[in-house]
Scaffold this active site. Structure first.
Site, PDB file in Angstrom:
ATOM      1  N   CYS A  52       0.790  -1.235   0.000  1.00  0.00           N
ATOM      2  CA  CYS A  52       0.000   0.000   0.000  1.00  0.00           C
ATOM      3  C   CYS A  52       0.817   1.277   0.000  1.00  0.00           C
ATOM      4  CB  CYS A  52      -0.946   0.087   1.200  1.00  0.00           C
ATOM      5  SG  CYS A  52      -2.244  -1.099   1.128  1.00  0.00           S
ATOM      6  N   ASN A  53       2.111   1.206   0.077  1.00  0.00           N
ATOM      7  CA  ASN A  53       2.845   2.460   0.105  1.00  0.00           C
ATOM      8  C   ASN A  53       4.222   2.268  -0.482  1.00  0.00           C
ATOM      9  OD1 ASN A  53       4.950   2.001   2.228  1.00  0.00           O
ATOM     10  ND2 ASN A  53       3.126   1.439   3.333  1.00  0.00           N
TER      11      ASN A  53
END
Ligand SMILES: *Cc1c(COP(=O)(O)O)cnc(C)c1O
Ligand SMILES: *[C@@H]1O[C@H](CO)[C@@H](O)[C@H](O)[C@H]1NC(C)=O
Ligand SMILES: *[C@@H]1O[C@H](CO)[C@@H](O)[C@H](O)[C@H]1NC(C)=O
Ligand SMILES: *[C@@H]1O[C@H](CO)[C@@H](O)[C@H](O)[C@H]1NC(C)=O
Ligand SMILES: *[C@@H]1O[C@H](CO)[C@@H](O)[C@H](O)[C@H]1NC(C)=O
Ligand SMILES: CC(=O)N[C@H]1CO[C@H](CO)[C@@H](O)[C@@H]1O
Length: 441
Positions: free
Chosen positions: A373-374
């Protein structure tokens, strides 16, 4: 069951003893002041002391504030911490937890600065902290938050950061002229499930945890431990039932109760759940003796599994499993019982974590799929360059976390195996055989 970082499991006897206790007694609201209430109030106080003893401390050093979980504890600190607008610093690690980063919003809202310590290699972190301390040599209060163990990779962070940050000693340098006060907030939710945390030795100012992570039942209850000397740093604004000694509805007049937990535990506490904690602690202690035993047992299992997975190769010599680690599972003080990894085919292509999860589920093996997610953790854990990261991020943005697991041949998530105090050698052997059987070409 290999998702102990998600939650622990409860034991049969733990639940039986708890329900027997409910059947045998009448427990009233601890605020009511009748015999059933007094019985409950006394049990709650006993559990507070059990929690303190579990962390090798007492009520003269620490207060226990029951919360709905670790996240609620972090939020409580975020919203009550006495930030000095324009001056206070909130520092946290890049390898953080969403709930820890969330404090940043509260800090910024009150006008404090926030600093994300980017590279989770502590040499670099120490240099950054050193820099921050030089920048703010004034009489101010700052907060440093970090997870004692990452719930993604199982990596543990040094507990001696707690005193070092406080003393103004980082690495070999001592800053005796530092007038600022640094408070430390330790997210111990993952760490305390398998490692002893001795608050006598490592006196963190604030510690948060969730009890289901340690012994599986009950859910929805955790604690914020506050070092009594740091209590003044928490401001109380709102008051709810049970927190005031006296107040007038029509006038601006209220006097809060004096004990820290009385001020911060709003409304009726989850008293029957607190009672269940007693049986959780008793179970852990009965089965394992001491937390050190859990640490050693789990390290043996995870070390074995890491070595076995690491040597799995396809017939052309290509590695089958890519493990995301900086510790190489060399030492139980650096590494908890978690492995985050991805599976690769013989031609080097990755298999999406969703596929691995569903194949495992069909064979009754319960894993967790995690999404990076990042960009930060992609970069750090996947070891791919900045340029590629930017491309990836372009493609990534807009995708729904969890639905897509491979973008442009790169995995954007990983499979996580995590063990708990109930895990056995058979569990890890079965898992290893499953991977070998299903994926090695
Ligand atoms: C689980 C976990 C949390 C959050 O706990 P909740 O019970 O969801 O509040 C926070 N930090 C870490 C490291 C965790 O493992
Ligand atoms: C870590 O725990 C939190 C809270 O339970 C969860 O939201 C997060 O997704 C977890 N991360 C991983 C990789 O499991
Ligand atoms: C508990 O803390 C005290 C100091 O408060 C320390 O002397 C003692 O060694 C600790 N006990 C354990 C088991 O670590
Ligand atoms: C209420 O009184 C306290 C001091 O007792 C004061 O700090 C606060 O500003 C007052 N609030 C209002 C709304 O008058
Ligand atoms: C746990 O460890 C202690 C020593 O630290 C040992 O005496 C005890 O027998 C162990 N308990 C179990 C259940 O293995
Ligand atoms: C692993 C993780 O969650 N890292 C995040 C920590 O916080 C920074 C700053 O907000 C994020 O950019 C990282 O993605």
């Amino acid at each position: 069951f290999l998702d102990f970082a998600g939650c622990s499991l409860y034991s049969n006897r733990q639940i039986t003893e708890y329900t027997q206790s409910l059947k045998r007694n009448v427990y009233g609201n601890p605020h009511s002041g009748n015999p059933s209430s007094d019985l409950m109030a006394a049990e709650v106080e006993k559990v507070r002391n059990t929690v303190l003893a579990f962390f090798n401390t007492t009520s003269s050093e620490y207060s226990v504030i029951f919360t709905s979980g670790a996240t609620a504890g972090l939020k409580l600190v975020a919203q009550s911490f006495d930030w000095t607008p324009g001056k206070s610093v909130y520092a946290y690690l890049e390898d953080n937890h969403t709930s820890v980063v969330g404090i940043r919003e509260a800090a910024i809202d009150k006008g404090a600065h926030s600093v994300c310590l980017r590279f989770p290699k502590y040499v670099v972190v120490q240099l950054l902290l050193q820099w921050i301390m030089f920048m703010y040599l004034k009489e101010l209060s700052h907060l440093f938050a970090y997870p004692a163990q990452s719930n993604f990779s199982g990596r543990k962070y040094p507990l001696n950061w707690i005193q070092n940050v406080k003393k103004g000693t980082i690495g070999n340098t001592t800053f005796t002229d530092v007038k600022s006060t640094w408070f430390t907030l330790v997210d111990a939710a993952a760490f305390v499930t398998s490692s002893p945390l001795d608050l006598g030795k490592y006196p963190a100012d604030f510690v948060v945890l969730s009890f289901y992570k340690i012994f599986g039942f009950p859910t929805g209850i955790g604690a914020l431990l506050v070092r009594n000397s740091a209590a003044r740093q928490l401001d109380k604004v709102y008051f709810g039932g049970g927190t005031t000694r006296v107040y007038l509805p029509s006038e601006n007049y209220s006097v809060l109760k004096t004990k820290l937990h009385e001020k911060f535990e709003e409304g009726t506490i989850a008293f029957l759940d607190i009672l269940a904690l007693k049986h959780g602690f008793a179970t852990i202690s009965r089965i394992t003796g001491h937390m050190e035993n859990i640490t050693n047992h789990l390290f043996n299992l995870i070390h074995w599994l890491y070595n076995k997975l690491n040597t799995l190769t396809h017939k052309n010599g290509e590695k089958c499993i890519v493990i995301y680690t900086t510790t190489r599972y060399s030492n139980p003080t650096l590494q908890g019982a978690t492995i985050a990894f991805n599976v690769r085919r013989m031609d080097g292509r990755y298999i999406g974590y969703n596929e691995v999860l569903s194949t495992a589920a069909k064979q009754n093996i319960h894993l967790r799929g995690g999404c990076f997610c990042n960009v930060g953790s992609c970069n750090y854990l996947l070891g791919i360059g900045d340029k590629r990261i930017k491309q990836l991020h372009k493609v990534c943005s807009g995708y729904v976390c969890g639905e897509v697991d491979i973008v442009n041949v790169f995995p954007v998530g990983a499979v996580r195996v995590s063990l708990g105090y109930m895990s056995t050698m058979d569990d890890v052997i079965n898992f290893f055989q499953f991977i070998k059987r299903s994926y090695v070409q």
